[in-house]
Design a protein around this motif. Sequence first.
Motif, PDB file in Angstrom:
ATOM      1  N   PRO A  66      -5.318   2.621  -3.398  1.00 46.55           N
ATOM      2  CA  PRO A  66      -6.154   2.236  -4.541  1.00 46.55           C
ATOM      3  C   PRO A  66      -5.475   2.598  -5.865  1.00 46.55           C
ATOM      4  O   PRO A  66      -4.996   3.712  -6.045  1.00 46.55           O
ATOM      5  CB  PRO A  66      -7.436   3.047  -4.341  1.00 46.55           C
ATOM      6  CG  PRO A  66      -7.463   3.372  -2.886  1.00 46.55           C
ATOM      7  CD  PRO A  66      -6.019   3.494  -2.471  1.00 46.55           C
ATOM      8  N   GLY A  67      -5.403   1.627  -6.755  1.00 46.15           N
ATOM      9  CA  GLY A  67      -4.785   1.848  -8.055  1.00 46.15           C
ATOM     10  C   GLY A  67      -3.273   1.899  -8.026  1.00 46.15           C
ATOM     11  O   GLY A  67      -2.633   2.101  -9.050  1.00 46.15           O
ATOM     12  N   GLY A  68      -2.682   1.715  -6.841  1.00 46.77           N
ATOM     13  CA  GLY A  68      -1.222   1.778  -6.705  1.00 46.77           C
ATOM     14  C   GLY A  68      -0.558   0.467  -7.064  1.00 46.77           C
ATOM     15  O   GLY A  68      -1.217  -0.489  -7.495  1.00 46.77           O
ATOM     16  N   ASN A  69       0.749   0.442  -6.879  1.00 46.42           N
ATOM     17  CA  ASN A  69       1.526  -0.764  -7.155  1.00 46.42           C
ATOM     18  C   ASN A  69       1.103  -1.900  -6.232  1.00 46.42           C
ATOM     19  O   ASN A  69       0.794  -1.676  -5.063  1.00 46.42           O
ATOM     20  CB  ASN A  69       3.023  -0.503  -6.934  1.00 46.42           C
ATOM     21  CG  ASN A  69       3.616   0.400  -7.975  1.00 46.42           C
ATOM     22  OD1 ASN A  69       3.172   0.416  -9.119  1.00 46.42           O
ATOM     23  ND2 ASN A  69       4.616   1.171  -7.583  1.00 46.42           N
ATOM     24  N   GLY A  70       1.118  -3.094  -6.763  1.00 46.20           N
ATOM     25  CA  GLY A  70       0.943  -4.276  -5.940  1.00 46.20           C
ATOM     26  C   GLY A  70       2.318  -4.726  -5.477  1.00 46.20           C
ATOM     27  O   GLY A  70       3.202  -4.935  -6.299  1.00 46.20           O
ATOM     28  N   ARG A  71       2.526  -4.798  -4.196  1.00 44.97           N
ATOM     29  CA  ARG A  71       3.805  -5.246  -3.633  1.00 44.97           C
ATOM     30  C   ARG A  71       3.592  -6.556  -2.903  1.00 44.97           C
ATOM     31  O   ARG A  71       2.490  -6.855  -2.457  1.00 44.97           O
ATOM     32  CB  ARG A  71       4.360  -4.204  -2.655  1.00 44.97           C
ATOM     33  CG  ARG A  71       4.696  -2.872  -3.281  1.00 44.97           C
ATOM     34  CD  ARG A  71       5.897  -2.975  -4.164  1.00 44.97           C
ATOM     35  NE  ARG A  71       6.371  -1.656  -4.561  1.00 44.97           N
ATOM     36  CZ  ARG A  71       7.397  -1.461  -5.359  1.00 44.97           C
ATOM     37  NH1 ARG A  71       8.060  -2.495  -5.848  1.00 44.97           N
ATOM     38  NH2 ARG A  71       7.770  -0.244  -5.680  1.00 44.97           N
TER      39      ARG A  71
END
Length: 168
Positions: free
Chosen positions: A35-40
């Motif tokens: 959650p809230g991390g990078n979109g890969r």
Amino acid sequence: HQRVVEFLLFVLKGFVRIRALGRVIGAPYAMRAVPGGNGREPDVMFIATANLARLGQKYVDGPADLVVEVISDDSVARDRDDKFSEYQDAGVREYWIIDPRPNRRRADFYVLNERGRFDPVPIPDDNRYRSTVLPGFWLDVEWLWQEDPKELAALTEIVGAERLPASQ
């Protein structure tokens, strides 16, 4: 790069559909592993049936069960370092890093252990990697380097001809 991605998508999608194990998705489709991390945008990812609720309209919300990255000249550090750490910390259960570049051909397979760390899985003498996330799935690593891979022949060999539906 694209030839390997297309081969893996065909073989993995076919296997997963035949066995009704979940969904296989290729780029461009994002995964936000934390959650809230990078979109890969992994080249290939598998989401098990039990985790299909993670599939949103625009991205996978949480870790895929299996992620495959196929290296290109501009992605080596990103795939081997940045994404490796991100996927491990997020709980991706299996991570494949395929490097099809000439003179660098290499396939690395990692499985998440009980401590939440990726363990490398050596390729056995028969050159077949056996997935822990996809029961019954194996991959002859030499198929990845073929100039003209035979996707249907590979899928037939993996699942066994007697298991293919008559419509195939």
